[in-house]
Structure formats: structure tokens, C-alpha cells
Motif scaffolding. Structure first.
Motif, PDB file in Angstrom:
ATOM      1  N   GLU A  94       6.681   0.902  11.471  1.00 42.63           N
ATOM      2  CA  GLU A  94       6.573   2.149  11.207  1.00 42.63           C
ATOM      3  C   GLU A  94       7.275   3.202  11.857  1.00 42.63           C
ATOM      4  O   GLU A  94       7.194   3.036  13.066  1.00 42.63           O
ATOM      5  N   ARG A 119       5.149  -3.225   4.071  1.00 44.54           N
ATOM      6  CA  ARG A 119       3.917  -3.280   4.922  1.00 44.54           C
ATOM      7  C   ARG A 119       2.759  -2.982   4.222  1.00 44.54           C
ATOM      8  O   ARG A 119       1.474  -3.451   4.611  1.00 44.54           O
ATOM      9  N   ALA A 120       2.742  -2.043   3.206  1.00 45.47           N
ATOM     10  CA  ALA A 120       1.575  -1.764   2.078  1.00 45.47           C
ATOM     11  C   ALA A 120       1.170  -3.067   1.633  1.00 45.47           C
ATOM     12  O   ALA A 120      -0.144  -3.380   1.611  1.00 45.47           O
ATOM     13  N   CYS A 122       1.368  -6.158   2.791  1.00 47.49           N
ATOM     14  CA  CYS A 122       0.945  -6.846   3.794  1.00 47.49           C
ATOM     15  C   CYS A 122      -0.581  -6.549   4.233  1.00 47.49           C
ATOM     16  O   CYS A 122      -1.330  -7.126   4.543  1.00 47.49           O
ATOM     17  N   ASP A 123      -0.800  -4.956   4.150  1.00 47.96           N
ATOM     18  CA  ASP A 123      -2.110  -4.704   4.335  1.00 47.96           C
ATOM     19  C   ASP A 123      -2.864  -4.981   3.268  1.00 47.96           C
ATOM     20  O   ASP A 123      -4.218  -5.249   3.616  1.00 47.96           O
ATOM     21  N   ARG A 124      -2.536  -5.003   2.006  1.00 45.53           N
ATOM     22  CA  ARG A 124      -3.498  -5.234   0.987  1.00 45.53           C
ATOM     23  C   ARG A 124      -3.794  -6.633   0.926  1.00 45.53           C
ATOM     24  O   ARG A 124      -4.996  -7.168   0.577  1.00 45.53           O
ATOM     25  N   ARG A 126      -3.762  -9.747   3.222  1.00 46.29           N
ATOM     26  CA  ARG A 126      -3.881  -9.989   4.518  1.00 46.29           C
ATOM     27  C   ARG A 126      -3.150 -11.537   4.688  1.00 46.29           C
ATOM     28  O   ARG A 126      -2.372 -11.801   5.840  1.00 46.29           O
ATOM     29  N   GLY A 129       0.494 -11.321   4.699  1.00 48.03           N
ATOM     30  CA  GLY A 129       0.944 -10.543   5.682  1.00 48.03           C
ATOM     31  C   GLY A 129       1.016 -11.395   6.675  1.00 48.03           C
ATOM     32  O   GLY A 129       2.081 -11.529   7.699  1.00 48.03           O
TER      33      GLY A 129
END
Length: 159
Positions: A94, A119-120, A122-124, A126, A129
Motif C-alpha cells: 500500500e 490486497r483486498a 488477499c485480506d478476505r 487468507r 493471500g
């Protein structure tokens, strides 16, 4: 065929899928939904050093030269990215900026992802990600090793 299906078919041909092989097919479909296939002609600038790092690409065909601008000597090519390779891992950080520039050296096709969207995802997811970041880490480690070899070539020879 939908855009996401075309992206998924291209993704499945890349080394990335060896790392993501254990991931859920739904995760791969979600990844493909975020991607788009882009085509570039020869000598097109993809990004310049210092600009915001916003997109991650996988090169499907063609070649991309990486360059560094040195005020004393001008622009120097420091490497290239070939089919199957990752281009733009900085977009996963980021607020990052490009440390090098990139331009095509011949007609090139890429799968392109927004860094923010990736990135979003990968956050959702894991697991996805983790698999993606493991793949990116291997790419970064190899590029660091390549850089060390280049430094030896530049500075390691006796004069």
C-alpha cells in the motif's frame, strides 16, 4: 467466453498456479474476476520509476525491460521480465512507488490486476493471500539474487 474465464485460462498456464495449486477453485475464480488481459505494442511504457505502484501484472507473452535512471549515465536496462514472470510486485504494498521503469521490447500480453483489489482479496481469503505472497516472496528473492550477481559483475572484477 467471459473475460474472467479467459483470464482464468491464462492464469492456469502460469507458474503462479504451481503455488496456488492447493487453493480452492472458487478462490482462483475470484482472482480471475479481478484480472484483465492487456496487450501492448513494442516499446510501450508500462510504468516509470517514482510513479505510484498501482498494478501487478503477469507477463503471458512478449518481454518487458526494467530500467533505472542514473543522473550520471542516463537510463540503464537492469533486467527483463519474460512470459510467466511477475511484473510489479510493489503494487502489493500500500502506498508504494515504482523503484524502476518498465517498457515492452516487443508485442506483449499481460494479465493485469489492481493492487488495491488484489490486497483486498488477499485480506478476505487468507489462504489465497498466503499462497500469492509465498509466490511473490520467491520472485523477490530470485530478483535479489540476480541483483547480487549483477553487482559482482560490476564490482567484483579485479582492476
Amino acid at each position: 467466453m467471459s473475460d474472467a474465464q479467459a483470464v482464468l485460462e491464462e492464469l492456469l498456464q502460469l507458474p503462479l498456479c504451481d503455488s496456488l495449486g492447493g487453493c480452492d477453485p472458487e478462490a482462483m475464480a475470484a482472482l480471475a474476476e479481478l484480472g484483465r488481459i492487456e496487450r501492448f505494442g513494442p516499446d510501450e511504457v508500462l510504468f516509470e520509476a517514482g510513479a505510484p505502484a498501482t498494478e501487478l501484472r503477469f507477463v503471458v507473452s512478449g518481454r518487458v525491460a526494467l530500467s533505472f535512471r542514473d543522473p550520471a549515465v542516463g537510463v540503464r536496462t537492469i533486467g527483463s521480465v519474460s512470459p510467466g514472470d511477475l511484473l510489479g510486485w510493489s503494487a502489493l504494498r500500500e502506498g508504494a512507488t515504482w523503484s524502476v521503469g518498465a517498457h515492452t521490447t516487443k508485442p506483449t500480453r499481460c494479465i493485469t490486476f489492481s493492487g488495491d483489489e488484489l490486497r483486498a482479496l488477499c485480506d478476505r481469503d487468507r489462504e489465497l493471500g498466503f499462497c500469492l505472497m509465498r509466490f511473490v516472496f520467491e520472485v523477490v528473492a530470485q530478483r535479489l539474487a540476480d541483483c547480487r550477481v549483477q553487482l559482482l559483475d560490476l564490482y567484483g572484477r579485479p582492476r
